[in-house]
Design a protein around this motif. Structure first.
Motif, PDB file in Angstrom:
ATOM      1  N   GLN A  14       0.897  -1.328   0.105  1.00  0.00           N
ATOM      2  CA  GLN A  14      -0.008   0.022  -0.024  1.00  0.00           C
ATOM      3  C   GLN A  14       0.806   1.219   0.167  1.00  0.00           C
ATOM      4  O   GLN A  14       0.602   2.165  -0.916  1.00  0.00           O
ATOM      5  CB  GLN A  14      -0.890   0.038   1.322  1.00  0.00           C
ATOM      6  CG  GLN A  14      -1.764  -1.061   1.068  1.00  0.00           C
ATOM      7  CD  GLN A  14      -2.712  -1.237   2.389  1.00  0.00           C
ATOM      8  OE1 GLN A  14      -2.231  -0.888   3.278  1.00  0.00           O
ATOM      9  NE2 GLN A  14      -4.237  -1.648   2.271  1.00  0.00           N
ATOM     10  N   TRP A  15       1.722   1.238   0.716  1.00  0.00           N
ATOM     11  CA  TRP A  15       2.925   2.554   0.990  1.00  0.00           C
ATOM     12  C   TRP A  15       3.394   2.330  -0.390  1.00  0.00           C
ATOM     13  O   TRP A  15       3.369   3.782  -1.075  1.00  0.00           O
ATOM     14  CB  TRP A  15       3.672   2.120   2.184  1.00  0.00           C
ATOM     15  CG  TRP A  15       4.947   3.166   2.072  1.00  0.00           C
ATOM     16  CD1 TRP A  15       4.687   4.624   2.407  1.00  0.00           C
ATOM     17  CD2 TRP A  15       6.249   2.982   1.695  1.00  0.00           C
ATOM     18  NE1 TRP A  15       6.046   5.203   2.400  1.00  0.00           N
ATOM     19  CE2 TRP A  15       7.106   4.226   1.975  1.00  0.00           C
ATOM     20  CE3 TRP A  15       7.185   1.887   1.532  1.00  0.00           C
ATOM     21  CZ2 TRP A  15       8.446   4.631   1.803  1.00  0.00           C
ATOM     22  CZ3 TRP A  15       8.384   2.034   1.022  1.00  0.00           C
ATOM     23  CH2 TRP A  15       9.190   3.331   1.340  1.00  0.00           C
ATOM     24  N   LEU A  16       4.127   1.614  -1.127  1.00  0.00           N
ATOM     25  CA  LEU A  16       4.723   1.522  -2.332  1.00  0.00           C
ATOM     26  C   LEU A  16       3.721   2.161  -3.494  1.00  0.00           C
ATOM     27  O   LEU A  16       4.229   2.865  -4.458  1.00  0.00           O
ATOM     28  CB  LEU A  16       5.258   0.320  -2.932  1.00  0.00           C
ATOM     29  CG  LEU A  16       6.394  -0.177  -2.267  1.00  0.00           C
ATOM     30  CD1 LEU A  16       6.659  -1.717  -2.542  1.00  0.00           C
ATOM     31  CD2 LEU A  16       7.658   0.542  -2.703  1.00  0.00           C
ATOM     32  N   THR A  17       2.592   1.872  -3.413  1.00  0.00           N
ATOM     33  CA  THR A  17       1.675   2.355  -4.496  1.00  0.00           C
ATOM     34  C   THR A  17       1.519   3.954  -4.409  1.00  0.00           C
ATOM     35  O   THR A  17       1.078   4.510  -5.387  1.00  0.00           O
ATOM     36  CB  THR A  17       0.124   1.654  -4.275  1.00  0.00           C
ATOM     37  OG1 THR A  17      -0.178   1.816  -3.245  1.00  0.00           O
ATOM     38  CG2 THR A  17       0.291   0.301  -4.948  1.00  0.00           C
ATOM     39  N   THR A  18       1.702   4.452  -3.168  1.00  0.00           N
ATOM     40  CA  THR A  18       1.510   5.938  -3.285  1.00  0.00           C
ATOM     41  C   THR A  18       2.927   6.625  -3.377  1.00  0.00           C
ATOM     42  O   THR A  18       2.620   7.920  -3.321  1.00  0.00           O
ATOM     43  CB  THR A  18       0.956   5.985  -1.530  1.00  0.00           C
ATOM     44  OG1 THR A  18       2.027   5.891  -0.629  1.00  0.00           O
ATOM     45  CG2 THR A  18      -0.370   5.513  -1.495  1.00  0.00           C
TER      46      THR A  18
END
Length: 77
Positions: A14-18
């Motif tokens: 989730q963090w990587l996608t942001t």
């Protein structure tokens, strides 16, 4: 309390996608590459030479049928 590994992975995804920071993304890619080992890098020189010889033999049609290989190497298979 230790975080469940699956939950940690989901949070990272989730963090990587942001992420918008190209430098940080590049650092993560470099970390992944440095942590990923290629089994061929661990081969000794004699093992590499043997593989190259086998590939050369195959390229030159010097092959034996599988049944013959089983007779020779069957006890180790």
């Amino acid at each position: 309390m230790e975080m469940n590994i699956q939950n940690a992975k989901i949070e990272l995804i989730q963090w990587l996608t942001t992420l918008e920071d190209g430098d940080l993304i590049q650092k993560i890619i470099e970390l992944r590459r440095s942590e990923t080992k290629d089994w061929s890098d661990e081969l000794s020189d004699p093992e590499k030479k043997s593989i190259e010889l086998g590939l050369s033999d195959a390229d030159n049609g010097k092959l034996k049928p599988n049944s013959e290989a089983k007779k020779i190497y069957g006890k180790w298979l």
